[in-house]
Design a protein around this motif. Sequence first.
Motif, PDB file in Angstrom:
ATOM      1  N   ASN A 385       0.816  -1.227   0.000  1.00 19.45           N
ATOM      2  CA  ASN A 385       0.000   0.000   0.000  1.00 19.45           C
ATOM      3  C   ASN A 385       0.846   1.272   0.000  1.00 19.45           C
ATOM      4  OD1 ASN A 385      -2.426  -1.490   0.042  1.00 19.45           O
ATOM      5  ND2 ASN A 385      -2.346  -1.636   2.275  1.00 19.45           N
ATOM      6  N   TRP A 386       1.928   1.280  -0.766  1.00 18.28           N
ATOM      7  CA  TRP A 386       2.776   2.467  -0.833  1.00 18.28           C
ATOM      8  C   TRP A 386       1.987   3.694  -1.315  1.00 18.28           C
ATOM      9  CZ3 TRP A 386       6.338   5.394   0.769  1.00 18.28           C
ATOM     10  CH2 TRP A 386       6.888   6.408  -0.020  1.00 18.28           C
ATOM     11  N   GLY A 387       1.087   3.518  -2.254  1.00 20.71           N
ATOM     12  CA  GLY A 387       0.305   4.642  -2.742  1.00 20.71           C
ATOM     13  C   GLY A 387      -0.462   5.329  -1.642  1.00 20.71           C
ATOM     14  N   GLN A 388      -1.041   4.547  -0.750  1.00 25.91           N
ATOM     15  CA  GLN A 388      -1.816   5.096   0.355  1.00 25.91           C
ATOM     16  C   GLN A 388      -0.911   5.742   1.403  1.00 25.91           C
ATOM     17  OE1 GLN A 388      -4.189   2.143   2.332  1.00 25.91           O
ATOM     18  NE2 GLN A 388      -5.648   3.644   3.105  1.00 25.91           N
ATOM     19  N   VAL A 389       0.209   5.102   1.698  1.00 27.33           N
ATOM     20  CA  VAL A 389       1.121   5.608   2.721  1.00 27.33           C
ATOM     21  C   VAL A 389       1.830   6.878   2.250  1.00 27.33           C
ATOM     22  CG1 VAL A 389       3.218   5.077   4.037  1.00 27.33           C
ATOM     23  CG2 VAL A 389       1.450   3.330   3.749  1.00 27.33           C
ATOM     24  N   SER A 390       2.066   6.988   0.952  1.00 26.75           N
ATOM     25  CA  SER A 390       2.811   8.140   0.434  1.00 26.75           C
ATOM     26  C   SER A 390       1.922   9.340   0.121  1.00 26.75           C
ATOM     27  CB  SER A 390       3.567   7.746  -0.837  1.00 26.75           C
ATOM     28  OG  SER A 390       2.670   7.404  -1.881  1.00 26.75           O
ATOM     29  N   GLU A 391       0.631   9.152   0.068  1.00 26.44           N
ATOM     30  CA  GLU A 391      -0.261  10.258  -0.302  1.00 26.44           C
ATOM     31  C   GLU A 391      -0.092  11.488   0.589  1.00 26.44           C
ATOM     32  OE1 GLU A 391      -4.951  10.922  -1.557  1.00 26.44           O
ATOM     33  OE2 GLU A 391      -4.361   9.166  -0.380  1.00 26.44           O
ATOM     34  N   PRO A 392       0.019  11.346   1.922  1.00 24.38           N
ATOM     35  CA  PRO A 392       0.240  12.535   2.763  1.00 24.38           C
ATOM     36  C   PRO A 392       1.547  13.248   2.437  1.00 24.38           C
ATOM     37  CG  PRO A 392      -0.441  10.660   4.107  1.00 24.38           C
ATOM     38  CD  PRO A 392      -0.117  10.122   2.743  1.00 24.38           C
ATOM     39  N   LEU A 393       2.559  12.503   2.013  1.00 25.33           N
ATOM     40  CA  LEU A 393       3.844  13.105   1.681  1.00 25.33           C
ATOM     41  C   LEU A 393       3.700  14.073   0.520  1.00 25.33           C
ATOM     42  CD1 LEU A 393       6.917  13.349   1.894  1.00 25.33           C
ATOM     43  CD2 LEU A 393       7.104  11.302   0.452  1.00 25.33           C
ATOM     44  N   TRP A 394       3.011  13.649  -0.539  1.00 26.68           N
ATOM     45  CA  TRP A 394       2.882  14.516  -1.711  1.00 26.68           C
ATOM     46  C   TRP A 394       2.034  15.747  -1.394  1.00 26.68           C
ATOM     47  CZ3 TRP A 394       6.781  12.344  -3.105  1.00 26.68           C
ATOM     48  CH2 TRP A 394       6.918  10.980  -3.299  1.00 26.68           C
ATOM     49  N   SER A 395       1.052  15.594  -0.540  1.00 27.30           N
ATOM     50  CA  SER A 395       0.222  16.737  -0.141  1.00 27.30           C
ATOM     51  C   SER A 395       1.048  17.764   0.614  1.00 27.30           C
ATOM     52  CB  SER A 395      -0.948  16.267   0.727  1.00 27.30           C
ATOM     53  OG  SER A 395      -1.805  15.416   0.006  1.00 27.30           O
ATOM     54  N   GLU A 396       1.906  17.293   1.513  1.00 29.26           N
ATOM     55  CA  GLU A 396       2.719  18.206   2.313  1.00 29.26           C
ATOM     56  C   GLU A 396       3.866  18.809   1.497  1.00 29.26           C
ATOM     57  OE1 GLU A 396       2.048  19.318   5.297  1.00 29.26           O
ATOM     58  OE2 GLU A 396       0.276  18.069   5.540  1.00 29.26           O
ATOM     59  N   VAL A 397       4.433  18.043   0.583  1.00 29.18           N
ATOM     60  CA  VAL A 397       5.458  18.581  -0.317  1.00 29.18           C
ATOM     61  C   VAL A 397       4.871  19.718  -1.138  1.00 29.18           C
ATOM     62  CG1 VAL A 397       6.802  18.062  -2.408  1.00 29.18           C
ATOM     63  CG2 VAL A 397       6.929  16.537  -0.433  1.00 29.18           C
ATOM     64  N   ASN A 398       3.640  19.542  -1.591  1.00 24.99           N
ATOM     65  CA  ASN A 398       2.951  20.581  -2.356  1.00 24.99           C
ATOM     66  C   ASN A 398       2.813  21.868  -1.551  1.00 24.99           C
ATOM     67  OD1 ASN A 398      -0.279  21.568  -2.847  1.00 24.99           O
ATOM     68  ND2 ASN A 398       1.065  21.566  -4.620  1.00 24.99           N
ATOM     69  N   LEU A 399       2.417  21.746  -0.296  1.00 26.13           N
ATOM     70  CA  LEU A 399       2.242  22.926   0.553  1.00 26.13           C
ATOM     71  C   LEU A 399       3.569  23.636   0.789  1.00 26.13           C
ATOM     72  CD1 LEU A 399      -0.283  21.536   3.203  1.00 26.13           C
ATOM     73  CD2 LEU A 399      -0.768  23.080   1.296  1.00 26.13           C
ATOM     74  N   ALA A 400       4.634  22.867   0.979  1.00 17.31           N
ATOM     75  CA  ALA A 400       5.946  23.474   1.192  1.00 17.31           C
ATOM     76  C   ALA A 400       6.430  24.197  -0.058  1.00 17.31           C
ATOM     77  CB  ALA A 400       6.955  22.407   1.610  1.00 17.31           C
ATOM     78  N   LEU A 402       4.645  25.498  -2.315  1.00 21.32           N
ATOM     79  CA  LEU A 402       3.812  26.692  -2.503  1.00 21.32           C
ATOM     80  C   LEU A 402       4.156  27.790  -1.498  1.00 21.32           C
ATOM     81  CD1 LEU A 402       0.322  25.042  -3.151  1.00 21.32           C
ATOM     82  CD2 LEU A 402       1.723  26.275  -4.827  1.00 21.32           C
ATOM     83  N   GLY A 403       5.041  27.485  -0.549  1.00 26.55           N
ATOM     84  CA  GLY A 403       5.420  28.456   0.461  1.00 26.55           C
ATOM     85  C   GLY A 403       4.418  28.594   1.586  1.00 26.55           C
ATOM     86  N   GLN A 404       3.495  27.626   1.690  1.00 30.32           N
ATOM     87  CA  GLN A 404       2.461  27.686   2.717  1.00 30.32           C
ATOM     88  C   GLN A 404       2.883  26.996   4.015  1.00 30.32           C
ATOM     89  OE1 GLN A 404      -1.270  26.308   1.080  1.00 30.32           O
ATOM     90  NE2 GLN A 404      -1.062  27.566  -0.763  1.00 30.32           N
ATOM     91  N   LYS A 405       3.979  26.218   3.956  1.00 31.71           N
ATOM     92  CA  LYS A 405       4.498  25.547   5.146  1.00 31.71           C
ATOM     93  C   LYS A 405       6.007  25.500   5.076  1.00 31.71           C
ATOM     94  CE  LYS A 405       1.068  22.319   7.054  1.00 31.71           C
ATOM     95  NZ  LYS A 405       0.812  20.887   7.377  1.00 31.71           N
ATOM     96  N   ASP A 406       6.640  25.565   6.228  1.00 35.00           N
ATOM     97  CA  ASP A 406       8.073  25.343   6.322  1.00 35.00           C
ATOM     98  C   ASP A 406       8.361  23.879   5.968  1.00 35.00           C
ATOM     99  OD1 ASP A 406      10.859  25.966   7.530  1.00 35.00           O
ATOM    100  OD2 ASP A 406      10.182  24.176   8.619  1.00 35.00           O
ATOM    101  N   PRO A 407       9.428  23.590   5.210  1.00 37.70           N
ATOM    102  CA  PRO A 407       9.727  22.199   4.834  1.00 37.70           C
ATOM    103  C   PRO A 407       9.784  21.234   6.015  1.00 37.70           C
ATOM    104  CG  PRO A 407      11.044  23.679   3.523  1.00 37.70           C
ATOM    105  CD  PRO A 407      10.340  24.532   4.533  1.00 37.70           C
ATOM    106  N   GLN A 408      10.426  21.628   7.110  1.00 40.41           N
ATOM    107  CA  GLN A 408      10.497  20.741   8.276  1.00 40.41           C
ATOM    108  C   GLN A 408       9.115  20.443   8.819  1.00 40.41           C
ATOM    109  OE1 GLN A 408      13.608  19.491  10.164  1.00 40.41           O
ATOM    110  NE2 GLN A 408      11.888  18.116  10.552  1.00 40.41           N
ATOM    111  N   LYS A 409       8.287  21.479   8.974  1.00 37.93           N
ATOM    112  CA  LYS A 409       6.924  21.315   9.496  1.00 37.93           C
ATOM    113  C   LYS A 409       6.096  20.442   8.564  1.00 37.93           C
ATOM    114  CE  LYS A 409       2.956  22.204  11.599  1.00 37.93           C
ATOM    115  NZ  LYS A 409       2.557  21.412  12.784  1.00 37.93           N
ATOM    116  N   ALA A 410       6.224  20.687   7.266  1.00 37.00           N
ATOM    117  CA  ALA A 410       5.458  19.910   6.291  1.00 37.00           C
ATOM    118  C   ALA A 410       5.804  18.431   6.376  1.00 37.00           C
ATOM    119  CB  ALA A 410       5.714  20.438   4.883  1.00 37.00           C
ATOM    120  N   LEU A 411       7.086  18.112   6.469  1.00 38.49           N
ATOM    121  CA  LEU A 411       7.496  16.709   6.501  1.00 38.49           C
ATOM    122  C   LEU A 411       7.198  16.061   7.849  1.00 38.49           C
ATOM    123  CD1 LEU A 411      10.798  16.976   4.431  1.00 38.49           C
ATOM    124  CD2 LEU A 411       8.558  16.133   3.692  1.00 38.49           C
ATOM    125  N   ASP A 412       7.247  16.829   8.931  1.00 34.88           N
ATOM    126  CA  ASP A 412       6.827  16.301  10.240  1.00 34.88           C
ATOM    127  C   ASP A 412       5.354  15.904  10.183  1.00 34.88           C
ATOM    128  OD1 ASP A 412       9.324  16.700  11.341  1.00 34.88           O
ATOM    129  OD2 ASP A 412       8.799  18.585  12.346  1.00 34.88           O
TER     130      ASP A 412
END
Length: 423
Positions: A385-400, A402-412
């Motif tokens: 289920n890598w697709g399911q487990v990785s989905e939050p990662l791509w969402s947070e990478v997108n926010l970072a 876009l400048g909407q989140k700090d990279p550390q915060k996004a990945l945490d």
Amino acid sequence: MKRKWLGAFMAAALTAGTLAGCSGGESTSKEGGSGGQGTEGHITFWAPFSGPDGPRMKEIVDSYNQSQEEYSVDFQIVPQSEYYKTVDLGFSGQKNNADLLIMHGDQIPTYVDKNLLKDVTEITAEAEITREDYSQTAWEGGQINGKQYGIPLDIHPLMFYWNKDMFKAAGLDPEKPPVNREEFVQMAKQLTNASSGQYGFVVPTLWPQQFIFPTVVAQNGGELIKDGKVNYNSPEAVEALSFLRGLVAEEKVSPENVQQDGEVTLFLQGKNAMHLNGPWMMEQWETAKLNYGVAPVPQLGTEQQAVFGNSHNFVIPASLEDEKKIAAAQDFLKYVAGNAMEWAKSGMAPASKAVYESEEFNEMKQQPQVAKQFEYAVFSPRISNWGQVSEPLWSEVNLALLGQKDPQKALDDAVKKAEQRME
């Protein structure tokens, strides 16, 4: 992580990363081949090649069917948007299943975990299909716990493209792309003229970050899953995301807020000088008559050369027991290993050494550059289920990005969400 695979898994299986490497477009099923379900020596073969790559595989299948009379292959194209839904219906018994299927490498662990794929170790041995015939990276990509479940068709890694006309206009050698981070950033700055809407490298915030971000993480020496635990917020990953965001916010070689495919549009318009994407883009560049170059991805990370990729593999359902059909599959796979040059014409690099080491292959423009990366290509973590487990990662990478989140915060935050899904 045993789960019901007809539930939540379905959505994850259809993520963009899962379907990477299959061209878009519409197509109908039952393309090529002859014979009927249940015919002795006849097999049904499914693939998600619903774009320009479909006719390439059809040509291989038709050539095989014409080459002998003992077996026949019925090639059925399932549109990529429906592919894994159709595969799941076949495995669940709600639809007649195929005898041979194409499966992306990142999907193999999930289906093996559900005991749905056949261990083909003995099948390949009987057909004299060996690891020595293939790229070692590709062959091992079809293994789970030492057992062989996939026979590789190709590896499709991230590629580096550049606009030669833009390089020349900026005073750069159009035949010398960057090979490391320092050269890349320097050239990107020299190629950028924001006032006229021209950029050195347009940072995508969505797809294909599923290939770009993991590439830089791997080049930093990092792993997204380590020892079975989510490792999205490792120092290597934070550095990778900070670098990518920095191209926008600090180096200013990329515009802000790039929408889906915005970087592709600008590359086609001659306003994006350097571009990262998969080998499946070649036909689009050729159709647009771009004066482009193609090369392995520069070492944008800090430690080593690496590139993220996915792969197409032939797999056989665990339920297939018909010896005549298995023999037909063996014979067809052996044929493909030696006759996949047609697949290379789609821009891909077949994993068979008989193809990618041939003189004809190495005279092509893009394909040898793809094969150069086989040795150090890395795949997605070998978890179910890598697709399911990785989905939050791509969402947070997108926010970072876009400048909407700090990279550390996004990945945490990505780690917390992914851990919940793994539970």
